[in-house]
Design a protein around this motif. Structure first.
Motif, PDB file in Angstrom:
ATOM      1  N   SER A   1       6.620   8.043  -6.897  1.00  0.00           N
ATOM      2  CA  SER A   1       7.278   9.319  -6.590  1.00  0.00           C
ATOM      3  C   SER A   1       8.770   9.261  -6.895  1.00  0.00           C
ATOM      4  O   SER A   1       9.358  10.248  -7.337  1.00  0.00           O
ATOM      5  N   LEU A   2       9.396   8.094  -6.684  1.00  0.00           N
ATOM      6  CA  LEU A   2      10.839   7.964  -6.925  1.00  0.00           C
ATOM      7  C   LEU A   2      11.188   7.962  -8.412  1.00  0.00           C
ATOM      8  O   LEU A   2      12.244   8.469  -8.806  1.00  0.00           O
TER       9      LEU A   2
ATOM     10  N   LEU B   1       7.855  14.693  -3.536  1.00  0.00           N
ATOM     11  CA  LEU B   1       8.942  15.034  -2.620  1.00  0.00           C
ATOM     12  C   LEU B   1      10.324  14.907  -3.265  1.00  0.00           C
ATOM     13  O   LEU B   1      11.136  15.841  -3.155  1.00  0.00           O
ATOM     14  N   PRO B   2      10.655  13.796  -3.964  1.00  0.00           N
ATOM     15  CA  PRO B   2      11.965  13.737  -4.608  1.00  0.00           C
ATOM     16  C   PRO B   2      12.162  14.858  -5.633  1.00  0.00           C
ATOM     17  O   PRO B   2      13.258  15.408  -5.765  1.00  0.00           O
ATOM     18  N   TYR B   3      11.067  15.195  -6.344  1.00  0.00           N
ATOM     19  CA  TYR B   3      11.155  16.278  -7.330  1.00  0.00           C
ATOM     20  C   TYR B   3      11.388  17.612  -6.618  1.00  0.00           C
ATOM     21  O   TYR B   3      12.215  18.429  -7.047  1.00  0.00           O
ATOM     22  N   ILE B   4      10.648  17.831  -5.507  1.00  0.00           N
ATOM     23  CA  ILE B   4      10.827  19.064  -4.733  1.00  0.00           C
ATOM     24  C   ILE B   4      12.251  19.142  -4.193  1.00  0.00           C
ATOM     25  O   ILE B   4      12.905  20.192  -4.239  1.00  0.00           O
TER      26      ILE B   4
ATOM     27  N   ASP C   1       0.819  -1.209   0.000  1.00  0.00           N
ATOM     28  CA  ASP C   1       0.000   0.000   0.000  1.00  0.00           C
ATOM     29  C   ASP C   1       0.853   1.259   0.000  1.00  0.00           C
ATOM     30  O   ASP C   1       0.462   2.284  -0.566  1.00  0.00           O
ATOM     31  N   ASN C   2       2.037   1.210   0.618  1.00  0.00           N
ATOM     32  CA  ASN C   2       2.935   2.360   0.629  1.00  0.00           C
ATOM     33  C   ASN C   2       4.027   2.244  -0.415  1.00  0.00           C
ATOM     34  O   ASN C   2       4.474   3.247  -0.977  1.00  0.00           O
ATOM     35  N   LEU C   3       4.462   1.012  -0.689  1.00  0.00           N
ATOM     36  CA  LEU C   3       5.592   0.782  -1.584  1.00  0.00           C
ATOM     37  C   LEU C   3       5.354   1.369  -2.970  1.00  0.00           C
ATOM     38  O   LEU C   3       6.210   2.086  -3.515  1.00  0.00           O
ATOM     39  N   TRP C   4       4.181   1.105  -3.540  1.00  0.00           N
ATOM     40  CA  TRP C   4       3.974   1.492  -4.932  1.00  0.00           C
ATOM     41  C   TRP C   4       3.738   2.981  -5.138  1.00  0.00           C
ATOM     42  O   TRP C   4       4.252   3.549  -6.120  1.00  0.00           O
TER      43      TRP C   4
END
Length: 518
Positions: A82-83, A352-355, A74-77
């Motif tokens: 985002s990554l 977040l990674p983009y930010i 549920d969190n991994l994907w």
């Protein structure tokens, strides 16, 4: 005849008496007296006692692991999306990059609705086994995506499987837990935190060294293969989870779900099988449940069976969750909290990674290596966050409601604080407590939500909350498309939503600490 009438009357009295005992007993349920059908509540009380008699054993600990796979997924994907967001944007140069997150959220919405509502109709077992399998297949296929449209389609398809994990898995785990160990539903979120850590740990070398740099003018496929390697690893991880679930573990249908379907005999068999797996014996008999059947309550003829099949297609499960003013208020409020978090969390986390990369570029330290290194450091803080949530929910004068309100509001506060960062290290410093508190928040929310719904309608209740969450989640990439991600605007919106959700949590009417679910 007089004896028969007297016997019938005694049954009526015993059901009502046990209903009163059930809903007044502080160790039983947070739901108010009269909310549930008295026969169902009485039988649920008997089954709760049977599960408590068996105790926490080998079957439940195995379940903790395989249900944990669903929590992790549920969190991994979403973390995976985002990554890979930045390298995919650099390679394909789409006009609207947030469409990737939008396609993911559309898949999550469909999955939450289909599997969540469906598990109250066709049972938990099929949904439990299929969700991760679907995710694994389309995750592996996505690694070969030739363009931005293809990766968007596959993100939606793998998310159909991901969307069903929370509604289904939380129902299964809670329904086999003895009341004394319901706090483990909160501790289960440690899998959620480990998933983020695992994804960022794999992403650091693959995406940090095998993708284009943020300032690179032209990004070719050959220079940007890291995200494809990353998808293969994640897809194989999901496939391994599926195979362990499907081949190495026998999942039983929930006894209370079976009882709610009129299948008392099957419910008793499952209880005895779980006792056997735990090396225990159970004193539960079919007569213990049938003692509360009122005349004509359960019919077994063909016409009645057909009628029950047709009843599955109506909105009985939904109506039950709004059966009284207090229950309707509770259901509506928890859905609104899920909705606010559903917009606030992906609005910040999905980008977040983009930010980090774009803000780092402004600070002069936005290399791909540093971006994924910082993501790993942030992820580490999620594990103690989930464990702390498990302690907090059992704390007197705090409980589920207090823990949810405090952690959610503080999540928003740390987001606001992150806008004051003047360099990447300061941004990392604020994101660490943000991730800690957000993991506390999700641990409590994931544990509290299924506890306040009765078993026979728990899948539907979870589905309503997950659907509200996903609908608002769809708005996140839309907001991102029209708000400049290189400014603090999305962060302010996200922080305000978390604080609002924390204030709403204070108004929740039910506290489930120390009370077994029905």
């Amino acid at each position: 005849m007089a004896a028969i009438a007297e016997d019938k009357a005694s049954k009526e009295v015993s059901v009502d008496a046990l209903q009163n005992e059930t809903l007044d007993d502080v160790t039983v349920s947070a739901l108010p007296k009269g909310t549930l059908d008295p026969v169902y509540a009485a039988k649920a009380h008997v089954l709760n006692n049977a599960i408590q008699e068996i105790g926490m054993g080998w079957y439940q600990w195995q379940l903790f692991i395989v249900v944990g796979f669903g929590w992790a997924s549920d969190n991994l994907w979403p973390v995976i999306t985002s990554l890979i967001f930045t390298p995919i944007t650099n390679e394909f140069s789409p006009s609207r990059p947030p469409l990737l997150s939008l396609s993911q959220n559309l898949g999550l919405l469909f999955g939450a609705m289909f599997w969540g509502f469906g598990c109250d109709i066709f049972g938990r077992r099929w949904a439990f086994n299929l969700t991760i399998g679907i995710t694994a297949v389309f995750g592996l296929i996505a690694a070969g995506s030739p363009n931005f449209a293809a990766i968007g389609v596959f993100a939606a398809l793998w998310s159909v499987g991901v969307g069903g994990n929370l509604p289904v898995d939380s129902a299964i785990f809670l329904e086999f837990l003895p009341g004394s160990h319901q706090y483990l539903l909160t501790v289960l979120s440690i899998w959620w935190a480990f998933a983020q850590l695992y994804a960022t740990l794999i992403a650091w070398p693959l995406l940090g060294y095998h993708t284009c740099q943020e300032k690179q003018a032209i990004c070719t496929r050959s220079e940007n293969f890291g995200w494809r390697y990353f998808m293969i690893v994640m897809g194989c991880t999901a496939m391994l989870m599926f195979l362990i679930r499907f081949l190495c573990f026998s999942i039983y249908e929930s006894p209370k779900y079976l009882m709610g379907r009129g299948r008392d005999e099957d419910a008793v068999k499952v209880v005895h099988e779980v006792a056997r797996r735990n090396g225990k014996t159970s004193s539960l008999t079919l007569a213990d449940l049938q003692a509360f059947d009122r005349e004509g309550q359960v019919q077994t003829d063909a016409a009645a069976a057909l009628s029950r099949k047709l009843e599955k297609l109506n909105f009985t499960h939904v109506r039950t969750l709004f059966a009284s003013p207090k229950l309707a208020y509770s259901t509506s409020l928890i859905m609104l909290i899920w909705a606010f978090i559903g917009l606030g969390f992906p609005l910040y986390n999905a980008f977040l990674p983009y930010i980090q990369a774009t803000r780092g570029a402004q600070f002069g330290d936005g290399s791909t290596y540093i971006t994924y290194r910082d993501s790993l450091i942030i992820a580490v803080l999620g594990i103690p966050g989930a464990m702390f949530g498990g302690v907090l929910v059992e704390t007197p004068y705090c409980g589920r409601k207090g823990a949810l309100a405090i952690s959610t509001a503080l999540t928003g506060v740390f987001l606001f604080a992150s806008t004051t960062a003047l360099d990447s290290n300061a941004l990392l410093g604020w994101n660490c407590p943000y991730n800690f508190m957000s993991n506390v928040m999700y641990a409590v929310l994931y544990g509290y939500t299924p506890e306040i719904f009765p078993t026979k309608d728990r899948g539907t209740g979870n589905a309503l909350c997950a659907t509200a969450n996903r609908i608002f989640g769809i708005m996140a990439p839309i907001v991102a498309m029209f708000a400049n991600l290189e400014t603090a605007a999305p962060v302010y919106v996200s922080g305000a939503l978390f604080i609002a959700a924390g204030l709403l949590a204070v108004l929740l009417p039910f506290e489930s600490r120390g009370k077994a679910s029905l």
